[in-house]
Design a protein around this motif. Structure first.
Motif, mmCIF file in Angstrom:
data_model
loop_
_atom_site.group_PDB
_atom_site.id
_atom_site.type_symbol
_atom_site.label_atom_id
_atom_site.label_comp_id
_atom_site.label_asym_id
_atom_site.label_seq_id
_atom_site.Cartn_x
_atom_site.Cartn_y
_atom_site.Cartn_z
ATOM 1 N N ILE A 1 0.832 -1.214 0.000
ATOM 2 C CA ILE A 1 0.000 0.000 0.000
ATOM 3 C C ILE A 1 0.863 1.259 0.000
ATOM 4 O O ILE A 1 0.560 2.229 -0.703
ATOM 5 C CB ILE A 1 -0.959 0.005 1.218
ATOM 6 N N GLY A 2 1.952 1.259 0.788
ATOM 7 C CA GLY A 2 2.811 2.440 0.859
ATOM 8 C C GLY A 2 3.395 2.806 -0.496
ATOM 9 O O GLY A 2 3.351 3.973 -0.910
ATOM 10 N N ASN A 3 3.928 1.808 -1.203
ATOM 11 C CA ASN A 3 4.488 2.074 -2.531
ATOM 12 C C ASN A 3 3.407 2.376 -3.553
ATOM 13 O O ASN A 3 3.603 3.182 -4.472
ATOM 14 C CB ASN A 3 5.324 0.876 -2.997
ATOM 15 N N GLY A 4 2.248 1.707 -3.406
ATOM 16 C CA GLY A 4 1.128 2.008 -4.296
ATOM 17 C C GLY A 4 0.677 3.445 -4.126
ATOM 18 O O GLY A 4 0.382 4.145 -5.108
ATOM 19 N N LEU A 5 0.622 3.916 -2.865
ATOM 20 C CA LEU A 5 0.256 5.309 -2.585
ATOM 21 C C LEU A 5 1.285 6.264 -3.186
ATOM 22 O O LEU A 5 0.920 7.305 -3.760
ATOM 23 C CB LEU A 5 0.158 5.530 -1.077
ATOM 24 N N ARG A 6 2.550 5.905 -3.062
ATOM 25 C CA ARG A 6 3.616 6.777 -3.562
ATOM 26 C C ARG A 6 3.446 7.068 -5.055
ATOM 27 O O ARG A 6 3.526 8.222 -5.492
ATOM 28 C CB ARG A 6 4.970 6.110 -3.302
ATOM 29 N N SER B 1 -6.046 9.215 3.295
ATOM 30 C CA SER B 1 -6.918 8.722 4.371
ATOM 31 C C SER B 1 -7.156 7.227 4.237
ATOM 32 O O SER B 1 -7.116 6.482 5.229
ATOM 33 C CB SER B 1 -8.257 9.477 4.340
ATOM 34 N N SER B 2 -7.402 6.778 3.018
ATOM 35 C CA SER B 2 -7.652 5.351 2.773
ATOM 36 C C SER B 2 -6.410 4.520 3.059
ATOM 37 O O SER B 2 -6.502 3.410 3.606
ATOM 38 C CB SER B 2 -8.106 5.140 1.330
ATOM 39 N N ALA B 3 -5.237 5.043 2.690
ATOM 40 C CA ALA B 3 -3.983 4.322 2.946
ATOM 41 C C ALA B 3 -3.750 4.162 4.442
ATOM 42 O O ALA B 3 -3.400 3.070 4.919
ATOM 43 C CB ALA B 3 -2.815 5.065 2.304
ATOM 44 N N TYR B 4 -3.943 5.245 5.213
ATOM 45 C CA TYR B 4 -3.793 5.165 6.670
ATOM 46 C C TYR B 4 -4.753 4.136 7.262
ATOM 47 O O TYR B 4 -4.377 3.339 8.135
ATOM 48 C CB TYR B 4 -4.052 6.530 7.312
ATOM 49 N N ALA B 5 -6.003 4.148 6.799
ATOM 50 C CA ALA B 5 -7.009 3.248 7.344
ATOM 51 C C ALA B 5 -6.650 1.790 7.088
ATOM 52 O O ALA B 5 -6.687 0.954 8.009
ATOM 53 C CB ALA B 5 -8.372 3.569 6.722
ATOM 54 N N PHE B 6 -6.284 1.485 5.847
ATOM 55 C CA PHE B 6 -5.976 0.098 5.496
ATOM 56 C C PHE B 6 -4.719 -0.387 6.206
ATOM 57 O O PHE B 6 -4.681 -1.519 6.700
ATOM 58 C CB PHE B 6 -5.823 -0.025 3.972
ATOM 59 N N ILE B 7 -3.681 0.446 6.278
ATOM 60 C CA ILE B 7 -2.448 0.038 6.953
ATOM 61 C C ILE B 7 -2.680 -0.134 8.453
ATOM 62 O O ILE B 7 -2.126 -1.049 9.075
ATOM 63 C CB ILE B 7 -1.320 1.055 6.678
ATOM 64 N N ASP C 1 -12.104 5.970 1.695
ATOM 65 C CA ASP C 1 -12.857 5.408 0.568
ATOM 66 C C ASP C 1 -12.431 3.957 0.380
ATOM 67 O O ASP C 1 -11.282 3.686 0.026
ATOM 68 C CB ASP C 1 -12.585 6.226 -0.700
ATOM 69 N N ILE C 2 -13.360 3.040 0.625
ATOM 70 C CA ILE C 2 -13.039 1.612 0.524
ATOM 71 C C ILE C 2 -12.577 1.263 -0.888
ATOM 72 O O ILE C 2 -11.637 0.479 -1.078
ATOM 73 C CB ILE C 2 -14.260 0.745 0.900
ATOM 74 N N GLY C 3 -13.217 1.876 -1.878
ATOM 75 C CA GLY C 3 -12.845 1.605 -3.266
ATOM 76 C C GLY C 3 -11.420 2.017 -3.563
ATOM 77 O O GLY C 3 -10.665 1.273 -4.207
ATOM 78 N N ILE C 4 -11.021 3.212 -3.079
ATOM 79 C CA ILE C 4 -9.649 3.681 -3.287
ATOM 80 C C ILE C 4 -8.669 2.809 -2.510
ATOM 81 O O ILE C 4 -7.571 2.500 -2.990
ATOM 82 C CB ILE C 4 -9.515 5.162 -2.869
ATOM 83 N N GLY C 5 -9.076 2.402 -1.308
ATOM 84 C CA GLY C 5 -8.224 1.508 -0.520
ATOM 85 C C GLY C 5 -7.964 0.207 -1.249
ATOM 86 O O GLY C 5 -6.833 -0.300 -1.276
#
Length: 430
Positions: free
Chosen positions: A55-60, A79-85, A214-218
């Protein structure tokens, strides 16, 4: 990008100078066996950083694209990245805390008797690592903002806090692994918290909010990050198991020479990594702009930049023992060939990382993922072959890893050239 490279190139050496002063102090404080135990503990717990499913690299990558396209998705992405991680780390903490009670840590670390509670040390350090892993998402955001130098400043501050804390600790508590675990965790926690506060104060549009999850973005970030995740897991097998195998087969004390050699050559790979860090984001930006000639020019510059680093690696290998004796204030026994393979490992790391940053920045990670799988599959058999069958002991473990690195060293440059040619032909660039 140049200013980022210069700033990172200044902060990284300062950080490494402090870390190199720190090592003999920590070694003197803990002793050879406990220092080997501590190195192995950190190696095992570094596995947590590979459990974010990419997720971290995907967000980057996705955040860099969003900033350059100005599509207004930054807050939702972050926000979605923080939630999922956070969910992943909570699950990891629960599973690890339960499993820790059933593991014989003395056997895992190759120690017969120690005057400390290794289970408590592991669990405490794990909580800090998990919490810091969530907070360190700010680093990916800084990379996306083309502020790689700020990440180097963070690393410098962690080293300064660690150094001061250990110097002070020596005057109050002696030979205590638990105290080291507390210092290690709090130094990273404080820097990550302060950096996050400063970042979101300046970039309020990016401040994570519960309502913006956003669950979809996550799921999108998770999907984009799966290939990164596979590569990370393969890297885990390749680069973090050597010290554990050495500790298990030959005892924790034998980890120390291996760790010292890695630390010696890390000064070269660390400085180069600082100069390389802005490349990922710059390549992603050029990809969005479809400026493939710019990517090609960056690649040529980085290849030229590697040359002086390769020269330094050879020179360092030739004087490694006397530098080690001076640095540590004591003589460490190194198995025959350990320093040579450490140098080759350092050289291949620089070479492979350069091309990995280009494939990562371009979002072309399918073939690197397949290469990483093959590399991980052959690493352990090769290490055991060299260590046991050829009687090379600790040196053999490193020799196996070095041998497996030849695969990406050949495949990645060819793949980068293929991608650049294809994209240039498609866009009509010459």
């Amino acid at each position: 990008m140049i200013s980022n490279m210069i700033a990172s190139g200044v902060c990284k050496p300062l950080s490494m100078i402090i870390s190199y002063i720190y090592v003999p102090i920590a070694l003197d404080y803990l002793g050879v066996e406990k220092y080997g135990i501590w190195s192995t503990i950190l190696t095992i717990l570094s596995w947590i950083s590979y459990l974010d499913i990419g997720i971290g690299n995907g967000l980057r990558n996705r955040l860099t694209e969003s900033i350059n396209k100005k599509d207004g998705q930054e807050k939702k992405l972050i926000s979605s990245a923080y939630a999922f991680i956070s969910v992943i780390m909570i699950v990891v903490i629960i599973i690890f805390s339960f499993a820790a009670g059933f593991i014989d840590w003395n056997r895992v670390l190759g120690v017969k008797d120690i005057d400390e509670n290794l289970r408590l040390i592991f669990t405490t350090t794990m909580f800090f690592v998990a919490a810091n892993f969530i907070l360190s998402l700010c680093k990916n955001i800084l990379y996306s903002l083309q502020k790689a130098a700020d990440v180097s400043v963070m690393e410098l501050m962690v080293q300064i806090i660690n150094f001061i804390a250990v110097v002070v600790l020596k005057n109050f508590v002696s030979n205590n692994l638990f105290a080291m675990a507390i210092i290690y965790g709090l130094s990273m926690l404080s820097v990550n918290l302060v950096t996050s506060c400063i970042l979101y104060k300046k970039e309020r549009r990016m401040m994570p909010e519960f309502a913006a999850i956003d669950i979809g973005i996550g799921k999108e970030l998770t999907s984009k990050g799966v290939q990164f995740f596979v590569i990370q897991i393969c890297a885990l097998i390749l680069f973090t198991t050597d010290s554990i195998i050495i500790s298990y087969l030959y005892g924790a004390a034998n980890v120390t020479p291996y760790a010292i050699v890695n630390k010696m050559f890390h000064v070269v790979t660390g400085i180069y990594a600082a100069l390389l860090s802005p490349i990922w984001g710059a390549v992603t930006k050029a990809k969005v702009e479809k400026n493939w000639l710019k990517v090609e020019r960056m690649l040529y510059k980085m290849i030229i930049l590697m040359i002086p680093f390769f020269i330094v690696i050879v020179l360092l290998a030739s004087i490694c023992k006397p530098i080690s004796n001076w640095w540590l204030g004591k003589e460490i026994h190194y198995e025959y060939g350990l320093i040579i393979f450490g140098a080759v490992y350092c050289l291949l790391t620089i070479w492979c990382n350069t091309f990995s940053y280009f494939t990562n920045g371009m979002g072309q990670v399918r073939l690197p993922m397949m290469v990483a799988i093959v590399q991980a599959a052959v690493n352990l058999p090769l290490s055991l072959l060299f260590a046991i069958a050829l009687n090379m002991h600790s040196t053999g473990i490193l020799a196996g890893t070095v041998s497996s690195m030849v695969i990406p060293a050949v495949a990645l440059p060819l793949y980068v050239r293929f991608i650049l040619k294809k994209e240039k032909d498609r866009s009509g660039e010459t």
